[in-house]
Design a protein around this motif. Sequence first.
Motif, PDB file in Angstrom:
ATOM      1  N   MET A   1       0.824  -1.193   0.000  1.00 62.54           N
ATOM      2  CA  MET A   1       0.000   0.000   0.000  1.00 62.54           C
ATOM      3  C   MET A   1       0.868   1.255   0.000  1.00 62.54           C
ATOM      4  O   MET A   1       0.557   2.245  -0.669  1.00 62.54           O
ATOM      5  N   GLU A   2       1.973   1.223   0.726  1.00 58.62           N
ATOM      6  CA  GLU A   2       2.878   2.369   0.747  1.00 58.62           C
ATOM      7  C   GLU A   2       3.411   2.656  -0.652  1.00 58.62           C
ATOM      8  O   GLU A   2       3.505   3.821  -1.068  1.00 58.62           O
ATOM      9  N   ASP A   3       3.755   1.609  -1.401  1.00 57.75           N
ATOM     10  CA  ASP A   3       4.229   1.785  -2.775  1.00 57.75           C
ATOM     11  C   ASP A   3       3.141   2.396  -3.645  1.00 57.75           C
ATOM     12  O   ASP A   3       3.414   3.260  -4.492  1.00 57.75           O
ATOM     13  N   GLU A   4       1.893   1.950  -3.467  1.00 63.00           N
ATOM     14  CA  GLU A   4       0.783   2.498  -4.249  1.00 63.00           C
ATOM     15  C   GLU A   4       0.551   3.966  -3.922  1.00 63.00           C
ATOM     16  O   GLU A   4       0.293   4.784  -4.810  1.00 63.00           O
ATOM     17  N   ILE A   5       0.639   4.294  -2.642  1.00 61.36           N
ATOM     18  CA  ILE A   5       0.451   5.685  -2.223  1.00 61.36           C
ATOM     19  C   ILE A   5       1.530   6.566  -2.830  1.00 61.36           C
ATOM     20  O   ILE A   5       1.254   7.668  -3.329  1.00 61.36           O
ATOM     21  N   LYS A   6       2.779   6.097  -2.793  1.00 58.02           N
ATOM     22  CA  LYS A   6       3.886   6.882  -3.352  1.00 58.02           C
ATOM     23  C   LYS A   6       3.692   7.114  -4.841  1.00 58.02           C
ATOM     24  O   LYS A   6       3.971   8.207  -5.353  1.00 58.02           O
ATOM     25  N   GLU A   7       3.246   6.101  -5.539  1.00 51.32           N
ATOM     26  CA  GLU A   7       2.995   6.266  -6.969  1.00 51.32           C
ATOM     27  C   GLU A   7       1.831   7.227  -7.201  1.00 51.32           C
ATOM     28  O   GLU A   7       1.871   8.069  -8.099  1.00 51.32           O
ATOM     29  N   GLN A   8       0.810   7.107  -6.379  1.00 52.83           N
ATOM     30  CA  GLN A   8      -0.390   7.949  -6.500  1.00 52.83           C
ATOM     31  C   GLN A   8      -0.062   9.435  -6.362  1.00 52.83           C
ATOM     32  O   GLN A   8      -0.578  10.266  -7.115  1.00 52.83           O
ATOM     33  N   VAL A   9       0.802   9.785  -5.395  1.00 53.19           N
ATOM     34  CA  VAL A   9       1.090  11.202  -5.120  1.00 53.19           C
ATOM     35  C   VAL A   9       2.389  11.663  -5.777  1.00 53.19           C
ATOM     36  O   VAL A   9       2.886  12.749  -5.463  1.00 53.19           O
ATOM     37  N   GLU A  10       2.944  10.841  -6.690  1.00 51.81           N
ATOM     38  CA  GLU A  10       4.175  11.200  -7.408  1.00 51.81           C
ATOM     39  C   GLU A  10       5.309  11.509  -6.423  1.00 51.81           C
ATOM     40  O   GLU A  10       5.957  12.558  -6.484  1.00 51.81           O
TER      41      GLU A  10
END
Length: 257
Positions: free
Chosen positions: A153-162
């Motif tokens: 989830m942390e990886d997805e969040i990082k990708e989501q917020v650039e």
Amino acid sequence: MNKFIKLPKMLFDGKYSKLSTDSKLLYSLLLDRSQLSEKNNLTDANGRVIVYFTNIEVCKMLNCSHDKATDLFRKLEQFKLIHRHKQGRGKPDLIYVNRIFRSEKLAVNVPNNQDSGMQEISGTDCGKAAVNNTNIINTKVSNTDLYIRYDEMEDEIKEQVEYDVLSERDYGGVLDEIVNLITDTYCSGEEYIRIAKRKIPIQTVRKRLSQLTAEHIEYVIFSLEKNKTEINNMRGYLLTALYNSIDTLEADALYGN
């Protein structure tokens, strides 16, 4: 009153079914200890819940050897159910327990000139304005059960917020704190999250967080820098700011604030 240890049913599904019974039992013990740590506010410097659970305790509770206890911890790490941070100098490891649960999947959609499906939230500090209609990240229910683990989830969040773009700017540790906070909140096992003294259903909170972009993150950081009042609960302040930024950013842009 009898006390029981909860054994998550998801441990018997998919790849987790390959774990040994002792591994599943240890994870359940760690999960129970994690809930106790959360109640007692036992956290690290970033506010993440930590657990102390030594090999000696494992040997005693599971009646096993030291080598077996070590192997059980390694298995849980291999399956990314826990993460250990070694402190050294004879101090016990800090253990982070990743929760698994059936949840919703983040999906990227580009609507065709229509409002997003954002759920309206009542209250004076949360308006009902729709977010921009380009590159909106919405929450969609997956056709299959999705096991969400903290690291994924942390990886997805990082990708989501650039995150890669934002990390090149001089925001210090506040950027990582925001990412950790969003991930912690999204992975929370609680039914409700308290935001600005209101209890809001976790699914509603996840939906709002899934709409955050790099622009929202920068808006919150700039708002924090402009704030001159004392902040007693930084994580609470940031979570409220992030939750409300979906509306306040658009309102500020509309009225030129």
